[in-house]
Write a protein that holds these residues in place. Structure first.
Motif, PDB file in Angstrom:
ATOM      1  N   ILE A  19      12.516  23.634 -19.744  1.00  0.00           N
ATOM      2  CA  ILE A  19      12.738  23.128 -18.383  1.00  0.00           C
ATOM      3  C   ILE A  19      12.527  21.612 -18.348  1.00  0.00           C
ATOM      4  CG2 ILE A  19      11.824  23.147 -16.018  1.00  0.00           C
ATOM      5  CD1 ILE A  19      11.374  26.145 -16.310  1.00  0.00           C
ATOM      6  N   CYS A  20      11.457  21.147 -19.003  1.00  0.00           N
ATOM      7  CA  CYS A  20      11.178  19.709 -18.995  1.00  0.00           C
ATOM      8  C   CYS A  20      12.263  18.928 -19.757  1.00  0.00           C
ATOM      9  CB  CYS A  20       9.801  19.432 -19.601  1.00  0.00           C
ATOM     10  SG  CYS A  20       8.455  19.926 -18.520  1.00  0.00           S
ATOM     11  N   LEU A  21      12.916  19.600 -20.737  1.00  0.00           N
ATOM     12  CA  LEU A  21      13.943  18.934 -21.537  1.00  0.00           C
ATOM     13  C   LEU A  21      15.307  18.912 -20.847  1.00  0.00           C
ATOM     14  CD1 LEU A  21      13.536  19.976 -25.273  1.00  0.00           C
ATOM     15  CD2 LEU A  21      13.314  17.701 -24.258  1.00  0.00           C
ATOM     16  N   ASP A  22      15.490  19.849 -19.901  1.00  0.00           N
ATOM     17  CA  ASP A  22      16.803  20.029 -19.273  1.00  0.00           C
ATOM     18  C   ASP A  22      17.169  18.810 -18.426  1.00  0.00           C
ATOM     19  OD1 ASP A  22      19.031  20.821 -17.907  1.00  0.00           O
ATOM     20  OD2 ASP A  22      18.259  22.819 -17.400  1.00  0.00           O
ATOM     21  N   SER A  23      18.161  18.031 -18.911  1.00  0.00           N
ATOM     22  CA  SER A  23      18.492  16.779 -18.215  1.00  0.00           C
ATOM     23  C   SER A  23      19.300  17.036 -16.947  1.00  0.00           C
ATOM     24  CB  SER A  23      19.256  15.846 -19.157  1.00  0.00           C
ATOM     25  OG  SER A  23      20.374  16.529 -19.671  1.00  0.00           O
ATOM     26  N   ASP A  24      19.766  18.287 -16.745  1.00  0.00           N
ATOM     27  CA  ASP A  24      20.482  18.603 -15.511  1.00  0.00           C
ATOM     28  C   ASP A  24      19.504  18.781 -14.341  1.00  0.00           C
ATOM     29  OD1 ASP A  24      22.849  18.509 -16.780  1.00  0.00           O
ATOM     30  OD2 ASP A  24      23.076  20.688 -17.013  1.00  0.00           O
ATOM     31  N   ARG A  25      18.238  18.931 -14.673  1.00  0.00           N
ATOM     32  CA  ARG A  25      17.263  19.159 -13.605  1.00  0.00           C
ATOM     33  C   ARG A  25      16.714  17.825 -13.121  1.00  0.00           C
ATOM     34  NH1 ARG A  25      15.328  24.948 -14.231  1.00  0.00           N
ATOM     35  NH2 ARG A  25      14.040  24.419 -12.446  1.00  0.00           N
ATOM     36  N   SER A  26      16.431  17.797 -11.822  1.00  0.00           N
ATOM     37  CA  SER A  26      15.908  16.568 -11.226  1.00  0.00           C
ATOM     38  C   SER A  26      14.505  16.287 -11.768  1.00  0.00           C
ATOM     39  CB  SER A  26      15.857  16.720  -9.709  1.00  0.00           C
ATOM     40  OG  SER A  26      14.916  15.817  -9.174  1.00  0.00           O
ATOM     41  N   ALA A  27      14.282  15.051 -12.191  1.00  0.00           N
ATOM     42  CA  ALA A  27      12.965  14.679 -12.704  1.00  0.00           C
ATOM     43  C   ALA A  27      12.111  14.067 -11.602  1.00  0.00           C
ATOM     44  CB  ALA A  27      13.116  13.697 -13.858  1.00  0.00           C
ATOM     45  N   SER A  28      12.655  13.967 -10.398  1.00  0.00           N
ATOM     46  CA  SER A  28      11.920  13.284  -9.333  1.00  0.00           C
ATOM     47  C   SER A  28      11.114  14.249  -8.458  1.00  0.00           C
ATOM     48  CB  SER A  28      12.889  12.471  -8.475  1.00  0.00           C
ATOM     49  OG  SER A  28      13.834  13.348  -7.893  1.00  0.00           O
ATOM     50  N   THR A  29      11.300  15.554  -8.686  1.00  0.00           N
ATOM     51  CA  THR A  29      10.566  16.539  -7.891  1.00  0.00           C
ATOM     52  C   THR A  29       9.711  17.400  -8.806  1.00  0.00           C
ATOM     53  OG1 THR A  29      12.576  16.677  -6.579  1.00  0.00           O
ATOM     54  CG2 THR A  29      10.824  18.223  -6.038  1.00  0.00           C
ATOM     55  N   ILE A  30       8.435  17.606  -8.421  1.00  0.00           N
ATOM     56  CA  ILE A  30       7.573  18.501  -9.183  1.00  0.00           C
ATOM     57  C   ILE A  30       7.096  19.611  -8.255  1.00  0.00           C
ATOM     58  CG2 ILE A  30       5.367  18.745 -10.397  1.00  0.00           C
ATOM     59  CD1 ILE A  30       5.665  15.960 -11.419  1.00  0.00           C
ATOM     60  N   CYS A  31       7.299  20.840  -8.685  1.00  0.00           N
ATOM     61  CA  CYS A  31       6.804  21.993  -7.937  1.00  0.00           C
ATOM     62  C   CYS A  31       5.524  22.467  -8.623  1.00  0.00           C
ATOM     63  CB  CYS A  31       7.855  23.102  -7.909  1.00  0.00           C
ATOM     64  SG  CYS A  31       7.274  24.594  -7.100  1.00  0.00           S
ATOM     65  N   VAL A  32       4.397  22.434  -7.888  1.00  0.00           N
ATOM     66  CA  VAL A  32       3.108  22.790  -8.472  1.00  0.00           C
ATOM     67  C   VAL A  32       2.801  24.254  -8.171  1.00  0.00           C
ATOM     68  CG1 VAL A  32       0.667  22.180  -8.628  1.00  0.00           C
ATOM     69  CG2 VAL A  32       2.356  20.433  -8.059  1.00  0.00           C
ATOM     70  N   VAL A  33       2.517  25.035  -9.219  1.00  0.00           N
ATOM     71  CA  VAL A  33       2.216  26.457  -9.047  1.00  0.00           C
ATOM     72  C   VAL A  33       0.887  26.785  -9.717  1.00  0.00           C
ATOM     73  CG1 VAL A  33       4.656  27.129  -8.922  1.00  0.00           C
ATOM     74  CG2 VAL A  33       3.480  27.102 -11.126  1.00  0.00           C
ATOM     75  N   GLU A  34       0.341  27.971  -9.379  1.00  0.00           N
ATOM     76  CA  GLU A  34      -0.938  28.363  -9.956  1.00  0.00           C
ATOM     77  C   GLU A  34      -0.778  28.894 -11.383  1.00  0.00           C
ATOM     78  OE1 GLU A  34      -3.160  31.023  -7.431  1.00  0.00           O
ATOM     79  OE2 GLU A  34      -2.806  29.796  -5.643  1.00  0.00           O
ATOM     80  N   GLU A  35       0.223  29.754 -11.608  1.00  0.00           N
ATOM     81  CA  GLU A  35       0.315  30.481 -12.876  1.00  0.00           C
ATOM     82  C   GLU A  35       1.713  30.386 -13.484  1.00  0.00           C
ATOM     83  OE1 GLU A  35      -2.209  31.748 -14.297  1.00  0.00           O
ATOM     84  OE2 GLU A  35      -3.669  31.823 -12.652  1.00  0.00           O
ATOM     85  N   PRO A  36       1.816  30.546 -14.809  1.00  0.00           N
ATOM     86  CA  PRO A  36       3.135  30.565 -15.455  1.00  0.00           C
ATOM     87  C   PRO A  36       4.081  31.596 -14.841  1.00  0.00           C
ATOM     88  CG  PRO A  36       1.419  30.462 -17.108  1.00  0.00           C
ATOM     89  CD  PRO A  36       0.727  30.627 -15.794  1.00  0.00           C
ATOM     90  N   LEU A  37       3.534  32.741 -14.414  1.00  0.00           N
ATOM     91  CA  LEU A  37       4.380  33.779 -13.817  1.00  0.00           C
ATOM     92  C   LEU A  37       5.067  33.271 -12.549  1.00  0.00           C
ATOM     93  CD1 LEU A  37       2.347  37.090 -14.209  1.00  0.00           C
ATOM     94  CD2 LEU A  37       4.597  36.567 -15.159  1.00  0.00           C
ATOM     95  N   ASP A  38       4.407  32.313 -11.843  1.00  0.00           N
ATOM     96  CA  ASP A  38       5.002  31.774 -10.626  1.00  0.00           C
ATOM     97  C   ASP A  38       6.254  30.964 -10.960  1.00  0.00           C
ATOM     98  OD1 ASP A  38       2.836  32.908  -9.365  1.00  0.00           O
ATOM     99  OD2 ASP A  38       1.667  31.055  -9.322  1.00  0.00           O
ATOM    100  N   VAL A  39       6.229  30.285 -12.103  1.00  0.00           N
ATOM    101  CA  VAL A  39       7.422  29.547 -12.539  1.00  0.00           C
ATOM    102  C   VAL A  39       8.562  30.530 -12.737  1.00  0.00           C
ATOM    103  CG1 VAL A  39       8.451  28.165 -14.383  1.00  0.00           C
ATOM    104  CG2 VAL A  39       6.092  27.715 -13.663  1.00  0.00           C
ATOM    105  N   ALA A  40       8.271  31.632 -13.439  1.00  0.00           N
ATOM    106  CA  ALA A  40       9.298  32.639 -13.704  1.00  0.00           C
ATOM    107  C   ALA A  40       9.872  33.171 -12.397  1.00  0.00           C
ATOM    108  CB  ALA A  40       8.704  33.768 -14.541  1.00  0.00           C
ATOM    109  N   ALA A  41       8.991  33.392 -11.407  1.00  0.00           N
ATOM    110  CA  ALA A  41       9.451  33.945 -10.135  1.00  0.00           C
ATOM    111  C   ALA A  41      10.375  32.956  -9.415  1.00  0.00           C
ATOM    112  CB  ALA A  41       8.256  34.298  -9.253  1.00  0.00           C
ATOM    113  N   ILE A  42       9.974  31.686  -9.381  1.00  0.00           N
ATOM    114  CA  ILE A  42      10.801  30.687  -8.676  1.00  0.00           C
ATOM    115  C   ILE A  42      12.119  30.480  -9.431  1.00  0.00           C
ATOM    116  CG2 ILE A  42      10.928  28.275  -7.900  1.00  0.00           C
ATOM    117  CD1 ILE A  42       7.881  28.414  -7.466  1.00  0.00           C
TER     118      ILE A  42
END
Lengths: 209, 379
Positions: A75-98
């Motif tokens: 995800i951090c390497l993906d240049s198609d994704r905006s680097a100006s927004t950070i979504c803060v989550v509690e757990e790795p599973l939350d990333v998977a859900a979003i």
């Protein structure tokens, strides 16, 4: 857990190992252990290899702190994704859900927990320092807080919004209210109150488009 | 409202009991330890959804219940013609070996299940489905005991009318535990003072609905207590005034008391420190009243609670009187009887039926407990 003399010590040890896993009760642990016992040797080997591999070859992404095989993570390497927004989550599973929702195209930051003084967890026990370090980079213009809507999640969001707000970065929090597909009639009072408090303006249909 | 049916299964001394109930006054008599109080506790459980006596819920399960050990209390109430069924079941959680896992106290670890009209509900959502007021000989502790008992008196009354009160209390309790843990960590040097900010916000937000609800309840209860207390007094007694004064512990605010909290390592202001003062003739009843005066004041509080539930819900609660008459003088028995007779349903227990101030003709039903069995009392 009590050991019965009818169970061989090696099997009892496996049962206990399964029982220690979250969500596995004594009965399920027993069922799993006997399943492994009856399964072909190859299946047991595959399981034990997978267990060791997950311990040996995963690490945290240096940027977002998510669990990854390769650092930085995909995800951090993906240049198609905006680097100006950070979504803060509690757990790795939350990333998977979003990610499953497919609506978010920015970066993440995983805290690995929430503030809970009674469990001895303060900001310094979470990946907060790493988050603040990322914000030092001027290219970040929004931090979205996606903590769980419980007391500890709210405390964590409250703490972060104070600290990040002081740095002059825009902080938003994901909305809380009724789950999609739910009935107002069956919602509990606290959810309804949150939904009312965080209500939004209805966009007026324009008619001419 | 009135109960039409109550069923007990493995509840304390009762293996099985099924009782059809009627409106009006019902008397349950029986020797000491026959199971009268257990019956009242079971009925009140349908309203409060937690035991007022048990330290752990496992205590409510009959000791010699067969495996799997489950106690169940169910009751049906009619309110303005509408039936509501509440069921509370507590199961001893099974250990791996098939025996009941036990806590250090010896009581089994338990899980509780509540159903309203057959649908599983959380306790906070099931409160108020059946409303009741319980009078016991322990009520005197409302005056002599700790302020926690008086806060609970308010909370139980509020909770039966406003189910969200229970959720508000548990949210506040959790925020308080967290803030206290943080105060200790700050004292140990393992956390910074600035971390208190968000807990102060969360705690204040959690406290507000509790103060609001308790204050409204105390305000409504106060005149009702005064009125009941006057009505209970003997004609030749000097008029004794009773006053209920709710003192929310909201001064100074959380932020202002932070210095003090940091020094003592716990939160000094908040609903957990609220006081409900009870004065008799302008003096604290706990210190200056006689035992008899305190008993009378406790009775007034319970009668006011019943009045409050009736006026707020628009329907009288079920009134349970657990052996309270034996310690009252005969005139006071009569006046208490007159006060509760106005309710739709009264269930009273007595070891000494002669102490119950109701003539046989005034009783809608009368039972006698013998050897753990309930029989219709003979005329």
């Amino acid at each position: 857990m009590q050991r019965s003399p009818a169970t061989a010590p090696t099997i009892a040890r496996l049962i206990e190992a399964f029982h220690r896993l979250p969500g596995i009760g004594p009965k399920s642990a027993q069922r799993l252990a006997y399943h492994v016992l009856r399964a072909p040797r190859a299946e047991a080997e595959a399981l034990s290899e997978a267990l060791l591999e997950v311990k040996d070859s995963t690490r945290l992404c240096a940027a977002c702190q998510n669990i990854t095989d390769a650092d930085p993570c995909a995800i951090c390497l993906d240049s198609d994704r905006s680097a100006s927004t950070i979504c803060v989550v509690e757990e790795p599973l939350d990333v998977a859900a979003i990610e499953r929702s497919g609506v978010y195209r920015g970066r993440y930051h995983v805290l690995h927990g929430a503030i809970s003084p009674m469990d001895g967890i303060g900001p310094e026990d979470l990946k907060v320092g790493e988050l603040l370090a990322r914000l030092g980079d001027a290219s970040i213009d929004e931090v979205i807080l996606a903590m769980n809507p419980n007391l500890e999640g709210e405390a964590t969001a409250g703490y972060l919004s104070r600290v990040i707000g002081a740095m002059g970065v825009r902080v938003t929090r994901i909305a809380h209210g009724l789950p999609v597909g739910a009935d107002v009639e069956y919602a509990d009072e606290r959810t309804l109150r949150a939904a009312m408090t965080h209500r939004v303006e209805v966009e007026q249909p324009n008619g001419d488009d | 409202m009135h109960l039409t049916r109550v069923q007990l299964s493995n509840f304390r001394s009762w293996a099985e009991l099924s009782l059809d109930l009627v409106p009006g006054v019902s008397l349950v008599s029986g020797a000491n330890a026959a199971g009268k109080s257990n019956l009242v506790e079971a009925i009140y459980l349908l309203a409060a959804l937690r035991s007022t006596r048990a330290q752990t819920e496992g205590e409510m399960i009959r000791w010699s219940a067969p495996q799997p050990q489950i106690m169940r209390v169910a009751g049906t109430a009619l309110s303005e013609g509408e039936p509501t069924e509440v069921e509370v079941a507590v199961a001893a959680r099974d250990g791996a070996a098939g025996g009941s896992a036990r806590q250090r106290s010896g009581a089994p670890l338990t899980s509780k299940r509540i159903r309203v009209n057959g649908v599983a509900r959380r306790a906070a959502d099931a409160l108020g489905a059946i409303r009741a007021v319980q009078f016991t000989t322990l009520d005197i502790e409302l005056l002599t005991g700790s302020s926690a008992l008086r806060r609970r008196f308010l909370d139980v009354a509020v909770g039966q009318l406003t189910p969200s009160h229970a959720a508000a209390l548990s949210r506040y309790q959790r925020a308080l535990t967290q803030r206290n843990a943080l105060l200790k960590r700050i004292a140990e040097g393992s956390a910074r003072e600035s971390e208190l900010d968000q807990w102060d916000d969360l705690l204040s937000a959690a406290a507000a609905p509790i103060w609001e609800a308790r204050s409204a309840a105390a305000h409504a209860l106060s005149p009702q207590v005064e009125q009941q207390h006057l009505a209970l007094r003997a004609p030749n007694d000097p008029a004794e005034t009773i006053a209920l004064i709710y003192v929310p512990a909201n001064e100074p605010g959380l932020r202002e008391s932070r210095r003090r909290d940091l020094a003592r390592g716990s939160t000094s202001a908040g609903p957990h420190r609220d006081e409900l003062l009870i004065d008799l003739d302008g003096r604290p009843a706990a210190n200056f009243a006689s035992r008899a005066q305190q008993r009378a004041a406790a009775l007034s509080l319970r009668l006011a609670e019943a009045d409050y539930l009736r006026s707020q819900a628009g329907d009288p609660p079920v009134v349970l009187l657990d052996d309270i008459f034996s310690e009252l003088d005969p005139p006071r028995r009569e006046r208490t009887a007159a006060a509760v007779s106005a309710m739709e349903q009264v269930i009273l227990t007595s070891a000494d039926p002669a102490a119950a101030p109701f003539a046989r003709s005034e009783l809608a039903a009368s039972w006698q407990i013998d050897d753990g069995r309930m029989r219709a009392a003979q005329g």
